[in-house]
Scaffold this motif. Sequence first.
Motif, PDB file in Angstrom:
ATOM      1  N   TYR A  59     -10.042 -10.076 -23.672  1.00  0.00           N
ATOM      2  CA  TYR A  59     -10.053  -9.127 -24.799  1.00  0.00           C
ATOM      3  C   TYR A  59     -10.573  -9.874 -26.020  1.00  0.00           C
ATOM      4  O   TYR A  59     -10.023 -10.899 -26.423  1.00  0.00           O
ATOM      5  CB  TYR A  59      -8.651  -8.592 -25.056  1.00  0.00           C
ATOM      6  N   GLN A  61     -10.867  -9.581 -29.770  1.00  0.00           N
ATOM      7  CA  GLN A  61     -10.226  -8.769 -30.795  1.00  0.00           C
ATOM      8  C   GLN A  61     -11.210  -8.291 -31.855  1.00  0.00           C
ATOM      9  O   GLN A  61     -11.210  -7.116 -32.236  1.00  0.00           O
ATOM     10  CB  GLN A  61      -9.098  -9.571 -31.447  1.00  0.00           C
ATOM     11  N   GLU A  64     -13.491  -5.685 -30.468  1.00  0.00           N
ATOM     12  CA  GLU A  64     -12.755  -4.587 -29.836  1.00  0.00           C
ATOM     13  C   GLU A  64     -13.359  -4.249 -28.470  1.00  0.00           C
ATOM     14  O   GLU A  64     -13.663  -3.095 -28.168  1.00  0.00           O
ATOM     15  CB  GLU A  64     -12.723  -3.348 -30.739  1.00  0.00           C
ATOM     16  N   ASP A  95     -14.041  -0.072 -24.213  1.00  0.00           N
ATOM     17  CA  ASP A  95     -13.852   0.018 -25.657  1.00  0.00           C
ATOM     18  C   ASP A  95     -12.353  -0.134 -25.929  1.00  0.00           C
ATOM     19  O   ASP A  95     -11.553   0.727 -25.548  1.00  0.00           O
ATOM     20  CB  ASP A  95     -14.354   1.380 -26.148  1.00  0.00           C
ATOM     21  N   ARG A  97     -10.576   0.188 -28.454  1.00  0.00           N
ATOM     22  CA  ARG A  97      -9.921   1.157 -29.347  1.00  0.00           C
ATOM     23  C   ARG A  97      -9.336   2.323 -28.570  1.00  0.00           C
ATOM     24  O   ARG A  97      -8.350   2.920 -28.985  1.00  0.00           O
ATOM     25  CB  ARG A  97     -10.924   1.648 -30.387  1.00  0.00           C
ATOM     26  N   SER A  98      -9.947   2.645 -27.432  1.00  0.00           N
ATOM     27  CA  SER A  98      -9.467   3.761 -26.623  1.00  0.00           C
ATOM     28  C   SER A  98      -9.180   3.367 -25.181  1.00  0.00           C
ATOM     29  O   SER A  98      -8.539   4.099 -24.441  1.00  0.00           O
ATOM     30  CB  SER A  98     -10.514   4.878 -26.607  1.00  0.00           C
ATOM     31  N   CYS A  99      -9.708   2.196 -24.787  1.00  0.00           N
ATOM     32  CA  CYS A  99      -9.695   1.714 -23.393  1.00  0.00           C
ATOM     33  C   CYS A  99     -10.526   2.599 -22.473  1.00  0.00           C
ATOM     34  O   CYS A  99     -10.351   2.590 -21.246  1.00  0.00           O
ATOM     35  CB  CYS A  99      -8.278   1.531 -22.862  1.00  0.00           C
TER      36      CYS A  99
END
Length: 330
Positions: A59, A61, A64, A95, A97-99
């Motif tokens: 991941y 950060q 994202e 993504d 932010r939403s997976c």
Amino acid sequence: MQTLLLSKDQVKGLIGMRQVIAAVEDAYRAFSSRQVEQPDYIGIRLPEGRGEIDFKLSYHQQAEMISMKAHSGGFTGNPEAHGVPNSMGTILLFDARSCALACIMDGSLITGLRTGAAGAVSVKALARKNARTIASIGTGNQARMQIRAIREVMQIDEIHAWSRTPENLAAYKQDIEREFQIPVIIAASGKGAVEKADILITTTRGKGGLVQADWVKPGTHIVAIGTDARGKQELDPELFRNAKIVVDSIPQCTQKGETVHPLAGNIIKIDDIYAEIGEILLGAKPGRASDDEITIFDSTGMAIQDNTTAGSIYRNALANTIGTFFSFIG
């Protein structure tokens, strides 16, 4: 949200080595800035010695972006039995932010590219500025990839190469001289190659100290690539006693890298590791201190390198309208 699908040929056309080098530098800086989550990878060995498959996650950060790479190897009967290569890779980008699944791309080329780029990044950070001569211990695909990457960051005047297999040496010489017009001198021994080196690259599957400490001249930068799992070893542990030791990841290199061996032999302690390379790229620590210093870069390879490289490819694909979109979730 739609998901982008990228084939191997499309991936190949979407990134060049200079961009991979930049992506790997981003990965190292992010890792040493504590901007990365990177669990231990999971591997499955298939029964009857068919081969194995590894899963590596990270991941990033700041970007994202979450990546997962599945990479298989050792399936030597695949071309005849199944009509597919004996080694394959696939990368999924999510993504964060939403997976949601943003991209599925072929990952077969990415491991080789980012591993080559890692060596080049270390050369920029740690090699002498007047370094011109390379020694290559090992002459396989990754040995070639190291040259492709390093020539982007320095002038290479000649390469001294050694392998246990004469046919591999001859093929390496032919390939490198044809592709890059760099003279390759076939060494009579590993010692003969190493003694000539300003930069020493090791890319074997060695099980012992192939490179002895007294072969290495002052000022040499060593790019140690082959040791990425327990049981592998390329360097005499004594080399570490008086060298500046730089690693890609302290947790990884002290568990499965070349650094394991001098630690196990009480030649060094963990505190003797000078830096992660990301710390040098961030300016938190200086690189080479003198022209006489021996520097070692222990590279075990990290999932965040796949993340940043695949992320760069994904952005290039979007900018150039390349690939096929489909609705993965309906």
